[in-house]
Design a protein around this motif. Structure first.
Motif, PDB file in Angstrom:
ATOM      1  N   HIS A 236      23.310  69.036 129.083  1.00 60.90           N
ATOM      2  CA  HIS A 236      22.700  69.878 130.118  1.00 60.90           C
ATOM      3  C   HIS A 236      22.949  71.363 129.884  1.00 60.90           C
ATOM      4  N   GLY A 237      22.229  72.175 130.671  1.00 55.12           N
ATOM      5  CA  GLY A 237      22.371  73.618 130.558  1.00 55.12           C
ATOM      6  C   GLY A 237      23.294  74.199 131.605  1.00 55.12           C
ATOM      7  N   SER A 238      23.110  75.496 131.864  1.00 57.74           N
ATOM      8  CA  SER A 238      24.046  76.228 132.721  1.00 57.74           C
ATOM      9  C   SER A 238      23.736  76.062 134.211  1.00 57.74           C
ATOM     10  N   ALA A 239      22.646  75.356 134.515  1.00 54.57           N
ATOM     11  CA  ALA A 239      22.278  75.000 135.903  1.00 54.57           C
ATOM     12  C   ALA A 239      22.478  76.134 136.901  1.00 54.57           C
TER      13      ALA A 239
ATOM     14  N   ASP B 247      16.229  83.604 127.469  1.00 62.12           N
ATOM     15  CA  ASP B 247      16.788  82.392 126.855  1.00 62.12           C
ATOM     16  C   ASP B 247      16.683  82.378 125.324  1.00 62.12           C
TER      17      ASP B 247
ATOM     18  N   ASP C 104      20.949  76.902 139.357  1.00 60.74           N
ATOM     19  CA  ASP C 104      20.691  76.504 140.753  1.00 60.74           C
ATOM     20  C   ASP C 104      21.927  75.985 141.474  1.00 60.74           C
TER      21      ASP C 104
ATOM     22  N   ILE D 293      25.034  77.566 127.650  1.00 62.63           N
ATOM     23  CA  ILE D 293      24.655  78.963 127.454  1.00 62.63           C
ATOM     24  C   ILE D 293      23.344  79.209 128.193  1.00 62.63           C
TER      25      ILE D 293
ATOM     26  N   ASN E 200      28.650  68.157 138.018  1.00 65.33           N
ATOM     27  CA  ASN E 200      29.227  66.901 137.535  1.00 65.33           C
ATOM     28  C   ASN E 200      29.901  67.148 136.180  1.00 65.33           C
TER      29      ASN E 200
ATOM     30  N   GLU F  42      29.618  69.156 123.287  1.00 69.52           N
ATOM     31  CA  GLU F  42      29.064  69.834 124.473  1.00 69.52           C
ATOM     32  C   GLU F  42      28.268  68.852 125.321  1.00 69.52           C
TER      33      GLU F  42
END
Ligand code: NAD
Ligand code: IPM
Ligand code: MN
Length: 374
Positions: A300-303, A101, A305, A94, A313, A297
């Protein structure tokens, strides 16, 4: 045939890329369960052993930042009620630059964790075959930790406020809540995990040298609960020293229990030790009561970048899918997914760019499925 109902919340950014990848792997695992049902563990053609055939039924929810921009909410008012009947929730990530955020995460991800009282956030830190930790000279045998993160109180309780907002005298207060019950139950779970592992060690992340109320209670409860587990070796480290220890002496760490914020920070470090944030998986569970489904889940986050390029990945999401099968009571399927994942990383031919490769999410996922169904 047994059918598990899975709620999909891909969310934002690369969450929408890694959840479909994980779903494909889960579908392959369900197909394989049919093909392999009845085989005894170790029987030819099924390294993971038998297990009954099962089916998965998925329902996708388009909740997240785009939903917020359309509706003004991250999920419908009765979102938790909609999720409640499912056997598990499979979530991507998310957060998007278009929505603050603290709104997007508190109104969706944290709402589910808190609303269903999923008080344990389990986060394994292991090195997969063929991958190297960035730590020079440390092998896979020396990096094998299981984080047990407190997930429903502590620094994330969300109480506080802002006073004289926007003025030079502005004051912001963010409260922290540690309850004896909340601390005890997460520590008890951590001790149970430590007891089941060969090394039987538990490390706790504290900061009682500076935080004389909450962290002193944390330490007291640790000592109390430890009395019931004389077979587990306990160490209590200040969180700053523990962060350093993860780098300098990772082989001394087995199960690690930490508060919501401390273990959040330490587990991104854990992901880095694994070789990429794209590898770290998690399970949000309530081992003692069911207020709603458990949630699985990536860490990591929604990245933003790398979103939209198809190169995220999917390992963390696939690993989380394996944790989901394990917690649903399908250990053979969980093992099969991990065995396929390990075989592909071990072979080293297909890798996403975060691991130095050139492959896409789809190519890596296809390689895992090919292994799983071989
Ligand atoms: P992030 O985890 O999204 O990204 C950090 C770095 O790791 C980026 O360079 C990213 O490209 C890389 N990365 C992460 N996952 C990867 C993957 N699977 N494959 C390859 N590279 C990967 O953290 P961030 O940038 O701090 O946060 C971005 C957004 O995600 C923010 O809105 C944040 O609040 C949110 N977030 C959400 C969750 C969640 O939903 N569980 C977790 C963390 C952060
Ligand atoms: C995680 C994430 C979340 C957390 C954020 C996005 C609220 O970082 O799952 O680790 O801090 O719990
Ligand atoms: Mn985090």
């Amino acid at each position: 045939m047994k059918t598990y109902r899975i709620a999909l919340v891909p969310g934002d950014g690369i969450g929408k890329e890694v959840v479909p990848a994980g779903v494909k792997v889960l579908e392959a695992a369900a197909r394989a369960s049919g093909a392999n049902a009845g085989l005894k563990p170790g029987a030819t053609g099924d390294a993971a052993g038998g297990g009954e055939a099962f089916q998965l039924s998925f329902q996708a929810f388009d909740w997240g930042c785009e939903y917020y921009l359309r509706t003004g909410r991250m999920m419908p008012e009765d979102g938790l009620e909609q999720l409640r009947p499912f056997d598990a929730i499979y979530l991507g990530a998310i957060g998007h630059p278009t929505v603050p955020d603290h709104i997007s995460l508190r109104e969706l991800l944290l709402k589910i964790r808190f609303g269903f009282d999923l008080y344990v956030n389990l986060r394994p830190v292991e090195i997969l075959p063929g991958l190297e930790s960035p730590l020079r000279g440390k092998s896979a045998a020396e990096i094998n930790m299981l984080f047990v993160r407190e997930n429903t109180e502590g620094e994330y309780c969300g109480l506080g406020g802002r006073f004289k907002r926007g003025t030079a005298e502005e004051v912001a207060i963010q409260q922290v809540i540690f309850t004896r019950r909340g601390t005890k139950r997460v520590m008890r779970y951590a001790f149970e995990q430590a007891r089941r592992r060969p090394r039987r060690r538990l490390a706790s992340a504290t900061k009682s040298n500076a935080m004389q109320y909450t962290m002193v209670l944390w330490d007291e409860v640790l000592r109390e609960v430890a009395r019931d587990y004389p077979d587990v070796t306990v160490a209590n480290y200040h969180v700053d020293a523990l962060a350093a220890r993860m780098i300098t002496h990772p082989e001394t760490l087995d199960v690690v229990v930490g508060s919501n914020l401390f273990a959040d920070v330490l587990t991104d470090l854990g992901g880095a030790l694994q070789g990429s944030l794209g590898l770290a998986a998690s399970a949000n569970i309530n081992p003692t009561a069911r207020l709603g489904p458990p949630m699985f889940e990536p860490v990591h986050g929604s990245a933003p970048d790398i979103e939209g390029r198809g190169v995220a990945n999917p390992i963390a999401a696939i690993w989380a899918a394996s944790l989901m099968m394990e917690h649903l009571g399908e250990p053979a399927a969980a093992t099969r997914i991990m065995a396929a994942l390990r075989a592909v990383t071990g072979e080293g031919r297909v890798r996403t760019p975060d691991l130095g490769g050139k492959n896409t999410t789809a190519e890596f996922t296809a390689a895992v499925i090919a292994r799983l169904t071989a």
